[in-house]
Design a protein around this motif. Structure first.
Motif, PDB file in Angstrom:
ATOM      1  N   SER A  92      -4.115  -2.998  11.102  1.00  0.00           N
ATOM      2  CA  SER A  92      -4.717  -2.630   9.821  1.00  0.00           C
ATOM      3  C   SER A  92      -3.663  -2.092   8.859  1.00  0.00           C
ATOM      4  O   SER A  92      -3.725  -2.365   7.654  1.00  0.00           O
ATOM      5  CB  SER A  92      -5.833  -1.610  10.018  1.00  0.00           C
ATOM      6  N   CYS A  93      -2.692  -1.361   9.374  1.00  0.00           N
ATOM      7  CA  CYS A  93      -1.617  -0.863   8.505  1.00  0.00           C
ATOM      8  C   CYS A  93      -0.719  -2.007   8.043  1.00  0.00           C
ATOM      9  O   CYS A  93      -0.223  -1.983   6.912  1.00  0.00           O
ATOM     10  CB  CYS A  93      -0.805   0.203   9.222  1.00  0.00           C
ATOM     11  N   LEU A  94      -0.512  -2.992   8.892  1.00  0.00           N
ATOM     12  CA  LEU A  94       0.263  -4.156   8.484  1.00  0.00           C
ATOM     13  C   LEU A  94      -0.452  -4.919   7.368  1.00  0.00           C
ATOM     14  O   LEU A  94       0.152  -5.278   6.350  1.00  0.00           O
ATOM     15  CB  LEU A  94       0.497  -5.071   9.685  1.00  0.00           C
ATOM     16  N   GLY A  95      -1.749  -5.140   7.536  1.00  0.00           N
ATOM     17  CA  GLY A  95      -2.526  -5.812   6.492  1.00  0.00           C
ATOM     18  C   GLY A  95      -2.610  -4.992   5.223  1.00  0.00           C
ATOM     19  O   GLY A  95      -2.529  -5.531   4.110  1.00  0.00           O
ATOM     20  N   GLY A  96      -2.764  -3.677   5.367  1.00  0.00           N
ATOM     21  CA  GLY A  96      -2.800  -2.810   4.193  1.00  0.00           C
ATOM     22  C   GLY A  96      -1.475  -2.812   3.444  1.00  0.00           C
ATOM     23  O   GLY A  96      -1.447  -2.779   2.210  1.00  0.00           O
ATOM     24  N   VAL A 100      -1.043  -3.811  -0.361  1.00  0.00           N
ATOM     25  CA  VAL A 100      -0.473  -2.876  -1.335  1.00  0.00           C
ATOM     26  C   VAL A 100       0.730  -3.506  -2.025  1.00  0.00           C
ATOM     27  O   VAL A 100       0.922  -3.321  -3.232  1.00  0.00           O
ATOM     28  CB  VAL A 100      -0.097  -1.539  -0.649  1.00  0.00           C
ATOM     29  N   SER A 101       1.538  -4.259  -1.269  1.00  0.00           N
ATOM     30  CA  SER A 101       2.702  -4.868  -1.915  1.00  0.00           C
ATOM     31  C   SER A 101       2.277  -5.860  -3.000  1.00  0.00           C
ATOM     32  O   SER A 101       2.897  -5.906  -4.062  1.00  0.00           O
ATOM     33  CB  SER A 101       3.581  -5.569  -0.879  1.00  0.00           C
ATOM     34  N   ALA A 102       1.225  -6.618  -2.733  1.00  0.00           N
ATOM     35  CA  ALA A 102       0.759  -7.570  -3.750  1.00  0.00           C
ATOM     36  C   ALA A 102       0.087  -6.858  -4.916  1.00  0.00           C
ATOM     37  O   ALA A 102       0.349  -7.170  -6.087  1.00  0.00           O
ATOM     38  CB  ALA A 102      -0.207  -8.571  -3.116  1.00  0.00           C
ATOM     39  N   ALA A 103      -0.767  -5.880  -4.611  1.00  0.00           N
ATOM     40  CA  ALA A 103      -1.503  -5.193  -5.676  1.00  0.00           C
ATOM     41  C   ALA A 103      -0.583  -4.318  -6.522  1.00  0.00           C
ATOM     42  O   ALA A 103      -0.723  -4.259  -7.745  1.00  0.00           O
ATOM     43  CB  ALA A 103      -2.627  -4.352  -5.068  1.00  0.00           C
ATOM     44  N   ALA A 104       0.361  -3.645  -5.880  1.00  0.00           N
ATOM     45  CA  ALA A 104       1.236  -2.738  -6.629  1.00  0.00           C
ATOM     46  C   ALA A 104       2.192  -3.511  -7.533  1.00  0.00           C
ATOM     47  O   ALA A 104       2.454  -3.088  -8.668  1.00  0.00           O
ATOM     48  CB  ALA A 104       2.016  -1.849  -5.668  1.00  0.00           C
ATOM     49  N   SER A 105       2.716  -4.631  -7.055  1.00  0.00           N
ATOM     50  CA  SER A 105       3.628  -5.396  -7.908  1.00  0.00           C
ATOM     51  C   SER A 105       2.887  -5.988  -9.101  1.00  0.00           C
ATOM     52  O   SER A 105       3.404  -6.012 -10.218  1.00  0.00           O
ATOM     53  CB  SER A 105       4.316  -6.498  -7.100  1.00  0.00           C
ATOM     54  N   ALA A 106       1.652  -6.452  -8.861  1.00  0.00           N
ATOM     55  CA  ALA A 106       0.854  -6.971  -9.982  1.00  0.00           C
ATOM     56  C   ALA A 106       0.478  -5.841 -10.946  1.00  0.00           C
ATOM     57  O   ALA A 106       0.468  -6.036 -12.164  1.00  0.00           O
ATOM     58  CB  ALA A 106      -0.403  -7.648  -9.454  1.00  0.00           C
ATOM     59  N   ALA A 107       0.179  -4.661 -10.399  1.00  0.00           N
ATOM     60  CA  ALA A 107      -0.178  -3.528 -11.253  1.00  0.00           C
ATOM     61  C   ALA A 107       1.003  -3.083 -12.107  1.00  0.00           C
ATOM     62  O   ALA A 107       0.839  -2.770 -13.295  1.00  0.00           O
ATOM     63  CB  ALA A 107      -0.672  -2.368 -10.396  1.00  0.00           C
ATOM     64  N   LEU A 108       2.197  -3.060 -11.513  1.00  0.00           N
ATOM     65  CA  LEU A 108       3.373  -2.671 -12.297  1.00  0.00           C
ATOM     66  C   LEU A 108       3.656  -3.671 -13.411  1.00  0.00           C
ATOM     67  O   LEU A 108       4.029  -3.287 -14.522  1.00  0.00           O
ATOM     68  CB  LEU A 108       4.588  -2.545 -11.388  1.00  0.00           C
ATOM     69  N   LEU A 122      -4.595   1.323 -10.559  1.00  0.00           N
ATOM     70  CA  LEU A 122      -4.470   2.246  -9.427  1.00  0.00           C
ATOM     71  C   LEU A 122      -5.664   2.158  -8.487  1.00  0.00           C
ATOM     72  O   LEU A 122      -5.536   2.420  -7.294  1.00  0.00           O
ATOM     73  CB  LEU A 122      -4.293   3.684  -9.925  1.00  0.00           C
ATOM     74  N   ILE A 123      -6.816   1.794  -9.012  1.00  0.00           N
ATOM     75  CA  ILE A 123      -8.003   1.631  -8.166  1.00  0.00           C
ATOM     76  C   ILE A 123      -7.775   0.512  -7.157  1.00  0.00           C
ATOM     77  O   ILE A 123      -8.096   0.641  -5.973  1.00  0.00           O
ATOM     78  CB  ILE A 123      -9.243   1.363  -9.036  1.00  0.00           C
ATOM     79  N   PHE A 124      -7.178  -0.591  -7.596  1.00  0.00           N
ATOM     80  CA  PHE A 124      -6.944  -1.717  -6.685  1.00  0.00           C
ATOM     81  C   PHE A 124      -5.904  -1.368  -5.625  1.00  0.00           C
ATOM     82  O   PHE A 124      -6.018  -1.779  -4.473  1.00  0.00           O
ATOM     83  CB  PHE A 124      -6.531  -2.956  -7.475  1.00  0.00           C
ATOM     84  N   VAL A 125      -4.902  -0.604  -6.005  1.00  0.00           N
ATOM     85  CA  VAL A 125      -3.908  -0.174  -5.027  1.00  0.00           C
ATOM     86  C   VAL A 125      -4.547   0.770  -4.014  1.00  0.00           C
ATOM     87  O   VAL A 125      -4.293   0.684  -2.807  1.00  0.00           O
ATOM     88  CB  VAL A 125      -2.704   0.493  -5.730  1.00  0.00           C
ATOM     89  N   GLY A 126      -5.415   1.660  -4.478  1.00  0.00           N
ATOM     90  CA  GLY A 126      -6.116   2.576  -3.573  1.00  0.00           C
ATOM     91  C   GLY A 126      -7.060   1.852  -2.629  1.00  0.00           C
ATOM     92  O   GLY A 126      -7.199   2.227  -1.459  1.00  0.00           O
ATOM     93  N   GLY A 130      -7.010   1.741   1.524  1.00  0.00           N
ATOM     94  CA  GLY A 130      -8.181   2.108   2.318  1.00  0.00           C
ATOM     95  C   GLY A 130      -8.303   1.316   3.603  1.00  0.00           C
ATOM     96  O   GLY A 130      -8.878   1.787   4.589  1.00  0.00           O
ATOM     97  N   VAL A 131      -7.747   0.116   3.631  1.00  0.00           N
ATOM     98  CA  VAL A 131      -7.776  -0.702   4.849  1.00  0.00           C
ATOM     99  C   VAL A 131      -7.067   0.024   5.987  1.00  0.00           C
ATOM    100  O   VAL A 131      -7.522   0.016   7.135  1.00  0.00           O
ATOM    101  CB  VAL A 131      -7.130  -2.085   4.569  1.00  0.00           C
TER     102      VAL A 131
END
Length: 146
Positions: A92-96, A100-108, A122-126, A130-131
């Motif tokens: 689950s941490c690997l999938g999370g 996060v890497s995909a969501a955070a780079s898109a968010a930045l 930030l909601i999508f990164v959070g 959660g996973v």
């Protein structure tokens, strides 16, 4: 487990990380050597894990200590429970982390164009983080049953 098995598994795990990177450092300087080093490392590591699982959950390791067959079966079941809890957390941490890497780079990238969408991104990164928490909760539930 006997001391010899522990020493052998420790040496195998250490060698499974040292050998591929040694071959990587010595080899010719091409782009494909990264993939070869990673493939060899993964093969040796997971091969060692399979051998360790067979040796740990065999039940014969408890025969030397004079344990009964039922105690060996219970210990083997407990070992599988610990393994499942570790897999629940690790995967689950690997999938999370991937999420996060995909969501955070898109968010930045989106924040650099329009700074007013910081809260939404930030909601999508959070949610992606959660996973990892769900996997940790599941592993605590598994450990509570042992």
């Amino acid at each position: 487990m006997s001391l010899l098995v522990k020493i052998t598994l420790s040496a195998a795990l250490i060698l499974s990380t040292i050998v591929p990177f040694g071959a990587f450092a010595i080899g010719e300087k091409t782009r494909g050597r990264y993939k070869v080093a990673l493939a060899v490392n993964l093969f040796l590591f997971f091969g060692t894990m399979i051998v360790a699982a067979v040796l740990m959950f065999d039940g014969n390791a408890f025969a030397a200590e004079g344990a009964k067959e039922t105690a060996a079966a219970v210990s083997s079941a407990a070992g599988m429970g610990y393994l499942s809890a570790a897999l629940a957390t690790g995967l689950s941490c690997l999938g999370g982390g991937i999420a996060v890497s995909a969501a955070a780079s898109a968010a930045l990238g989106a924040i650099s164009e329009d700074s007013s969408i910081l809260g939404k991104s930030l909601i999508f990164v959070g949610l992606a983080e959660g996973v990892c928490l769900y996997g940790l909760i599941i592993s605590f539930m598994i450990l509570g049953k042992l």
